[in-house]
Design an enzyme around this catalytic site. Sequence first.
Site, PDB file in Angstrom:
ATOM      1  N   ASP A 266     -12.986  -2.415 -23.059  1.00 50.69           N
ATOM      2  CA  ASP A 266     -13.353  -2.491 -21.639  1.00 50.69           C
ATOM      3  C   ASP A 266     -13.559  -1.078 -21.097  1.00 50.69           C
ATOM      4  OD1 ASP A 266     -14.016  -3.820 -19.271  1.00 50.69           O
ATOM      5  OD2 ASP A 266     -11.965  -3.767 -18.512  1.00 50.69           O
ATOM      6  N   GLY A 303     -11.369  -0.504 -15.263  1.00 51.84           N
ATOM      7  CA  GLY A 303     -11.802  -0.321 -16.638  1.00 51.84           C
ATOM      8  C   GLY A 303     -10.840   0.609 -17.356  1.00 51.84           C
TER       9      GLY A 303
END
Length: 382
Positions: A266, A303
Amino acid sequence: MKCRGLDVRTGAVLEITGSAVIEQVEELIGADPAGLPLIAPGFIDIQINGFAGADYCSPVESMEAIARSLHAQFSCGVSRCFPTVITGSPENMLGAIANLRRAKESLAEGLAMEGFHIEGPHISPDDGPRGAHPRQWVREPDIEEFKRWQDAAYGGIKLITLSPEWPGAARYIEHIVSEGVVASIGHTKANAEQIQDCVRAGATLSTHLGNGVHRELPRHPNYLWDQLAEDRLNASFIVDGIHLGPAFLKVALRAKGIERSVLVTDAVMPAMCAPGPYTLGEVDVELLPDDSVVMRGGTRLAGSSLRMDRGVTKLMQIAGLSLIEALAMATVNPARVGRVSGRLRGLNPGDRADFVLFDFDAAARSIVVKETWMSGERVYAA
């Protein structure tokens, strides 16, 4: 193509020959193993929003920046990835998808872009489950919008993350699954019935399970238990030591089993960059010295800056996995979950010639990548 390394399971010297695909895997009896690294299939990251200064969600990101980001991933052992576009305006999302497709077509490194992952915009609008996705662009599932995405990608969209809480989610999942796209549950506040409806419709994955959730949940029922208990759902995990605590990670891996668990980064644009302020589309973020990426001025995660090689290491150090188990979560498991053809069996004749060669420190439970190969070509050497 000829490549030598040590079998992770046995320590035997393997010689792999072929071209873009493996033709022969031979165990060299009596060969000296001294100085040879271990060898495994190349890593596959099915959720990566950017890397090394390139923002995959930007419709105007340069080809040079995208190429540089792919080279940086090669240095982490990644040979295939799913560049990921998150929630944004219809125009920006469509532009970002088209830009990534151009990169895949025009760059020599573009071969590593196995397909594209669309994370949102059909997610929960609530704070918590929405994560760092901009609220103003969250919207209900729309099959016509999916068709526009797929047209822009030339059919390259392979994975879509959405929330089952939308009234039309199950019908949408049935449609995209019929088109060969993997449907994943994520950024959701869905109840048990909604989750079951979407699993019956064809959803097979939970996106970064344990993240993109409310700060507080009922003891039971809640959408984490509902997904953990559903054996038809695989699950991906961000294993950076920041996104998930050791206790949840260990319990989640036991619930899913290693065979249904996938390592993802991610990662976002600041990954492998210097700490400081950055902008991801419309979102101002900051990469902190502890490697966390947060909304600028706050603490909410936006993230990660995780690398796949460090994710493999963290799986061993935090979750207590063996090297073989950690490698499965970075190789054959994402290949199966993401339907990456030619990567399902590992190092076998007929599979793609994607390898990572690395040194393993058993005491520190860590790996160091030495070489990465993609389709029979060495794309990184330390």
